[in-house]
Scaffold this motif. Structure first.
Motif, PDB file in Angstrom:
ATOM      1  N   SER A 123      15.729  -3.708   0.059  1.00 36.12           N
ATOM      2  CA  SER A 123      14.678  -4.466   0.748  1.00 36.12           C
ATOM      3  C   SER A 123      13.420  -4.614  -0.094  1.00 36.12           C
ATOM      4  O   SER A 123      12.502  -5.358   0.268  1.00 36.12           O
ATOM      5  CB  SER A 123      14.317  -3.777   2.068  1.00 36.12           C
ATOM      6  N   LEU A 124      13.330  -3.936  -1.235  1.00 34.70           N
ATOM      7  CA  LEU A 124      12.137  -4.011  -2.071  1.00 34.70           C
ATOM      8  C   LEU A 124      12.053  -5.363  -2.779  1.00 34.70           C
ATOM      9  O   LEU A 124      13.082  -5.939  -3.164  1.00 34.70           O
ATOM     10  CB  LEU A 124      12.165  -2.897  -3.125  1.00 34.70           C
ATOM     11  N   PRO A 125      10.839  -5.878  -2.956  1.00 37.54           N
ATOM     12  CA  PRO A 125      10.699  -7.140  -3.712  1.00 37.54           C
ATOM     13  C   PRO A 125      11.073  -6.925  -5.173  1.00 37.54           C
ATOM     14  O   PRO A 125      10.835  -5.868  -5.745  1.00 37.54           O
ATOM     15  CB  PRO A 125       9.209  -7.463  -3.556  1.00 37.54           C
ATOM     16  N   THR A 126      11.651  -7.940  -5.772  1.00 38.31           N
ATOM     17  CA  THR A 126      12.101  -7.832  -7.164  1.00 38.31           C
ATOM     18  C   THR A 126      11.093  -8.416  -8.136  1.00 38.31           C
ATOM     19  O   THR A 126      11.284  -8.322  -9.354  1.00 38.31           O
ATOM     20  CB  THR A 126      13.448  -8.544  -7.325  1.00 38.31           C
ATOM     21  N   THR A 127      10.031  -9.028  -7.640  1.00 37.21           N
ATOM     22  CA  THR A 127       9.014  -9.625  -8.500  1.00 37.21           C
ATOM     23  C   THR A 127       7.734  -8.816  -8.438  1.00 37.21           C
ATOM     24  O   THR A 127       7.563  -7.939  -7.588  1.00 37.21           O
ATOM     25  CB  THR A 127       8.732 -11.070  -8.059  1.00 37.21           C
ATOM     26  N   LEU A 128       6.817  -9.123  -9.348  1.00 37.41           N
ATOM     27  CA  LEU A 128       5.523  -8.452  -9.363  1.00 37.41           C
ATOM     28  C   LEU A 128       4.754  -8.784  -8.095  1.00 37.41           C
ATOM     29  O   LEU A 128       4.800  -9.910  -7.590  1.00 37.41           O
ATOM     30  CB  LEU A 128       4.713  -8.892 -10.588  1.00 37.41           C
ATOM     31  N   THR A 129       4.039  -7.793  -7.584  1.00 32.95           N
ATOM     32  CA  THR A 129       3.228  -7.986  -6.385  1.00 32.95           C
ATOM     33  C   THR A 129       1.770  -7.772  -6.752  1.00 32.95           C
ATOM     34  O   THR A 129       1.415  -6.792  -7.413  1.00 32.95           O
ATOM     35  CB  THR A 129       3.621  -6.986  -5.286  1.00 32.95           C
ATOM     36  N   ALA A 130       0.925  -8.688  -6.320  1.00 33.13           N
ATOM     37  CA  ALA A 130      -0.504  -8.555  -6.603  1.00 33.13           C
ATOM     38  C   ALA A 130      -1.062  -7.354  -5.846  1.00 33.13           C
ATOM     39  O   ALA A 130      -0.761  -7.159  -4.656  1.00 33.13           O
ATOM     40  CB  ALA A 130      -1.237  -9.827  -6.203  1.00 33.13           C
ATOM     41  N   TYR A 131      -1.882  -6.592  -6.547  1.00 34.51           N
ATOM     42  CA  TYR A 131      -2.437  -5.369  -5.941  1.00 34.51           C
ATOM     43  C   TYR A 131      -3.762  -5.662  -5.257  1.00 34.51           C
ATOM     44  O   TYR A 131      -4.666  -6.292  -5.842  1.00 34.51           O
ATOM     45  CB  TYR A 131      -2.635  -4.309  -7.009  1.00 34.51           C
ATOM     46  N   THR A 132      -3.846  -5.189  -4.014  1.00 32.06           N
ATOM     47  CA  THR A 132      -5.096  -5.225  -3.267  1.00 32.06           C
ATOM     48  C   THR A 132      -5.357  -3.815  -2.767  1.00 32.06           C
ATOM     49  O   THR A 132      -4.515  -3.233  -2.067  1.00 32.06           O
ATOM     50  CB  THR A 132      -5.031  -6.197  -2.074  1.00 32.06           C
ATOM     51  N   ALA A 133      -6.480  -3.277  -3.134  1.00 28.98           N
ATOM     52  CA  ALA A 133      -6.793  -1.895  -2.768  1.00 28.98           C
ATOM     53  C   ALA A 133      -6.757  -1.704  -1.261  1.00 28.98           C
ATOM     54  O   ALA A 133      -7.154  -2.586  -0.485  1.00 28.98           O
ATOM     55  CB  ALA A 133      -8.160  -1.508  -3.316  1.00 28.98           C
ATOM     56  N   ASP A 134      -6.262  -0.544  -0.854  1.00 30.43           N
ATOM     57  CA  ASP A 134      -6.215  -0.126   0.560  1.00 30.43           C
ATOM     58  C   ASP A 134      -5.273  -0.961   1.421  1.00 30.43           C
ATOM     59  O   ASP A 134      -5.343  -0.915   2.655  1.00 30.43           O
ATOM     60  CB  ASP A 134      -7.617  -0.143   1.193  1.00 30.43           C
ATOM     61  N   THR A 135      -4.393  -1.718   0.783  1.00 32.23           N
ATOM     62  CA  THR A 135      -3.385  -2.469   1.524  1.00 32.23           C
ATOM     63  C   THR A 135      -2.103  -1.649   1.558  1.00 32.23           C
ATOM     64  O   THR A 135      -1.669  -1.085   0.554  1.00 32.23           O
ATOM     65  CB  THR A 135      -3.112  -3.825   0.855  1.00 32.23           C
ATOM     66  N   LYS A 136      -1.492  -1.581   2.727  1.00 34.24           N
ATOM     67  CA  LYS A 136      -0.284  -0.769   2.857  1.00 34.24           C
ATOM     68  C   LYS A 136       0.851  -1.315   2.004  1.00 34.24           C
ATOM     69  O   LYS A 136       1.089  -2.530   1.972  1.00 34.24           O
ATOM     70  CB  LYS A 136       0.173  -0.722   4.320  1.00 34.24           C
ATOM     71  N   ILE A 137       1.517  -0.412   1.336  1.00 32.66           N
ATOM     72  CA  ILE A 137       2.713  -0.751   0.566  1.00 32.66           C
ATOM     73  C   ILE A 137       3.905  -0.179   1.325  1.00 32.66           C
ATOM     74  O   ILE A 137       3.973   1.024   1.585  1.00 32.66           O
ATOM     75  CB  ILE A 137       2.642  -0.157  -0.853  1.00 32.66           C
ATOM     76  N   THR A 138       4.822  -1.061   1.697  1.00 35.48           N
ATOM     77  CA  THR A 138       5.973  -0.641   2.500  1.00 35.48           C
ATOM     78  C   THR A 138       7.047  -0.041   1.610  1.00 35.48           C
ATOM     79  O   THR A 138       7.448  -0.639   0.596  1.00 35.48           O
ATOM     80  CB  THR A 138       6.555  -1.824   3.284  1.00 35.48           C
ATOM     81  N   LEU A 139       7.528   1.133   2.018  1.00 41.16           N
ATOM     82  CA  LEU A 139       8.563   1.857   1.283  1.00 41.16           C
ATOM     83  C   LEU A 139       9.636   2.290   2.278  1.00 41.16           C
ATOM     84  O   LEU A 139       9.537   3.341   2.894  1.00 41.16           O
ATOM     85  CB  LEU A 139       7.968   3.087   0.580  1.00 41.16           C
ATOM     86  N   GLY A 140      10.646   1.441   2.456  1.00 40.24           N
ATOM     87  CA  GLY A 140      11.659   1.745   3.466  1.00 40.24           C
ATOM     88  C   GLY A 140      11.032   1.733   4.850  1.00 40.24           C
ATOM     89  O   GLY A 140      10.422   0.741   5.263  1.00 40.24           O
ATOM     90  N   GLY A 141      11.151   2.843   5.561  1.00 40.34           N
ATOM     91  CA  GLY A 141      10.536   2.954   6.882  1.00 40.34           C
ATOM     92  C   GLY A 141       9.182   3.615   6.822  1.00 40.34           C
ATOM     93  O   GLY A 141       8.671   4.094   7.845  1.00 40.34           O
ATOM     94  N   GLN A 142       8.577   3.658   5.630  1.00 38.52           N
ATOM     95  CA  GLN A 142       7.297   4.321   5.445  1.00 38.52           C
ATOM     96  C   GLN A 142       6.305   3.350   4.807  1.00 38.52           C
ATOM     97  O   GLN A 142       6.668   2.263   4.356  1.00 38.52           O
ATOM     98  CB  GLN A 142       7.452   5.550   4.530  1.00 38.52           C
ATOM     99  N   SER A 143       5.067   3.780   4.761  1.00 39.80           N
ATOM    100  CA  SER A 143       4.056   2.989   4.061  1.00 39.80           C
ATOM    101  C   SER A 143       2.997   3.912   3.502  1.00 39.80           C
ATOM    102  O   SER A 143       2.800   5.030   4.003  1.00 39.80           O
ATOM    103  CB  SER A 143       3.422   1.958   5.006  1.00 39.80           C
ATOM    104  N   VAL A 144       2.322   3.446   2.453  1.00 40.59           N
ATOM    105  CA  VAL A 144       1.285   4.254   1.818  1.00 40.59           C
ATOM    106  C   VAL A 144       0.194   3.325   1.290  1.00 40.59           C
ATOM    107  O   VAL A 144       0.469   2.177   0.910  1.00 40.59           O
ATOM    108  CB  VAL A 144       1.885   5.113   0.678  1.00 40.59           C
ATOM    109  N   LYS A 145      -1.020   3.835   1.290  1.00 44.61           N
ATOM    110  CA  LYS A 145      -2.141   3.073   0.743  1.00 44.61           C
ATOM    111  C   LYS A 145      -2.563   3.655  -0.598  1.00 44.61           C
ATOM    112  O   LYS A 145      -2.642   4.871  -0.757  1.00 44.61           O
ATOM    113  CB  LYS A 145      -3.335   3.112   1.702  1.00 44.61           C
ATOM    114  N   ILE A 146      -2.860   2.760  -1.528  1.00 45.12           N
ATOM    115  CA  ILE A 146      -3.441   3.164  -2.801  1.00 45.12           C
ATOM    116  C   ILE A 146      -4.812   2.516  -2.904  1.00 45.12           C
ATOM    117  O   ILE A 146      -4.972   1.313  -2.677  1.00 45.12           O
ATOM    118  CB  ILE A 146      -2.542   2.766  -3.978  1.00 45.12           C
ATOM    119  N   SER A 147      -5.784   3.345  -3.215  1.00 44.79           N
ATOM    120  CA  SER A 147      -7.169   2.875  -3.293  1.00 44.79           C
ATOM    121  C   SER A 147      -7.652   2.918  -4.734  1.00 44.79           C
ATOM    122  O   SER A 147      -7.030   3.523  -5.612  1.00 44.79           O
ATOM    123  CB  SER A 147      -8.077   3.751  -2.418  1.00 44.79           C
ATOM    124  N   GLY A 148      -8.798   2.296  -4.963  1.00 46.86           N
ATOM    125  CA  GLY A 148      -9.393   2.332  -6.299  1.00 46.86           C
ATOM    126  C   GLY A 148      -8.724   1.368  -7.258  1.00 46.86           C
ATOM    127  O   GLY A 148      -8.015   0.438  -6.858  1.00 46.86           O
TER     128      GLY A 148
END
Length: 413
Positions: A250-275
């Motif tokens: 289910s993961l995208p195969t292309t580059l994804t633009a990064y936006t700080a504090d936006t949730k990144i979906t990982l299977g049934g989970q999600s995580v935020k990366i800041s900075g």
């Protein structure tokens, strides 16, 4: 039918002799309170008494086992309660260490406090019982379960994975101890959060937060996810890719633009990366059970991170923030694991207490049955004794009078 004088005398003497023997037996029973002096008194009752006596001995042994097991479990429960309190105190210190207004000296002080808690945990992990046996060492009771690694990070478990059990009833045995590996170096699969971490080679200012669980049934939650960042040299735009092991289709195969504090979906989970991550920076999200779950290693790494000077460096502050996020999640998982172990100990304790109640009833019934077989009813026995004694005295008097019945006695009169 004619009865000669000798036959008459012999019959009476034999009868009185039997009564005297009966009286002697009854007197012995009354004086001892025991109905079965020998097996010949009541062969069937004697056999039943032997069976009940053996059963009584077995029940007494089960009672001893239950008391011993209960004592061991109560000590473990108390120790686990102390461990959970220390872990809770450490978690409070981790939250405090995340205060950006703290100085390097403040964090050094926090590291010293956590080091003291770490020493407490090591002492608790090597707790002994009243017999000097280590309670978290499995079947190797005389071996201290934990020792510090020579590298200075983590601890070595020197016990085994065996579980000490005690039989508390005919068909039930209970474990009276948990291994140190299962308490201090494991986590509960159902009560643990995925662990976020930053690569030790990161140079940017990106920080990873706690992992949120959105769908517990998603099979891809068992995968380890790696988020890799790239920064364009032409326009400074930041993109990322996500890989998974095992693969997540289910993961995208292309580059994804990064936006700080936006949730990144990982299977049934999600995580935020800041900075602002730097080019080549990466972050990982791993299932709790697949990471190093040695609580001592977690604390050693945390203490080391707190001792690193931060000063005004935002990059160093980001590294500290990531270390605190990783340590906070791991400590939370360890805390939940200890609570789960304590709950299991409580369940076994309740089971033993329930068996003690059942055993008490069985012992009472067994003692009653044995008493009915072997003991006498004192009032009834004394009454029977007196009745037999009166009967014997009457027979003796009658025999004495009959002895005087002679033709010569009448002629003499």
């Amino acid at each position: 039918m004619r009865i000669s004088s000798s036959q008459y005398f012999n019959l009476n003497v034999s009868s009185m002799s039997d009564q005297q023997s009966t009286l002697a037996t009854m007197y012995q029973q009354i004086s001892s309170g025991n109905r079965l002096s020998t097996a010949s008194d009541d062969p069937l009752g004697a056999a039943q008494a032997v069976t009940l006596t053996m059963q009584s001995a077995t029940l007494s042994q089960y009672s001893t086992n239950q008391t011993s097991a209960l004592s061991s479990l109560q000590q473990e429960d108390s120790t686990l309660g102390n461990v959970s309190n220390v872990l809770s105190s450490i978690q409070t210190q981790v939250v405090h260490a995340g205060d950006a207004s703290l100085t390097d000296a403040d964090r050094q002080s926090i590291a010293t406090v956590i080091q003291g808690h770490r020493d407490q945990l090591m002492s608790m992990a090597n707790t002994t019982d009243s017999n000097g046996n280590y309670i978290f060492t499995g079947l190797k009771g005389n071996t201290a379960p934990f020792s510090n690694n020579a590298s200075g990070v983590g601890a070595s478990y020197d016990g085994d994975l065996g579980s000490r059990t005690v039989q508390i009833s005919n068909n039930r045995s209970v474990a009276i101890g948990d291994t140190g590996a299962s308490v201090f170096q494991s986590v509960s699969a159902s009560e643990s959060a995925a662990v976020p971490s930053a690569s030790t080679g990161n140079t940017g200012k990106g920080t990873i937060g706690a992992v949120s669980m959105n769908d517990t049934s998603n099979p891809n939650n068992a995968s380890t996810y790696t988020i890799n960042f790239a920064v364009s040299a032409t326009d400074d735009s930041t993109t990322y890719t996500v890989s998974a092991n095992p693969a997540d289709p289910s993961l995208p195969t292309t580059l994804t633009a990064y936006t700080a504090d936006t949730k990144i979906t990982l299977g049934g989970q999600s995580v935020k990366i800041s900075g602002a991550p730097a080019n080549g920076d990466s972050f990982t999200v791993q299932p709790a059970t697949s990471t190093n779950n040695d609580v001592f290693a977690t604390l050693d790494n945390l203490i080391s991170a707190l001792k690193q000077p931060v000063g005004t460096s935002t990059s160093a502050q980001s590294q500290l923030t990531n270390a605190l996020a990783t340590a906070g999640t791991k400590l939370g998982n360890s805390y939940n694991n200890v609570l789960a172990a304590q709950t299991a100990v409580g369940g076994r304790t309740q089971e033993i207490q329930s068996q003690q109640t059942i055993l008490s009833t069985n012992k009472t019934q067994n003692a009653s049955d044995l008493a009915n077989l072997t003991s006498i009813d004192l009032v009834s026995s004394i009454s029977s004794y007196e009745l037999t004694q009166n009967s014997l005295q009457a027979a003796q008097m009658a025999f004495s009078q009959i002895q005087k019945m002679s033709l010569f006695s009448y002629l003499g009169s």
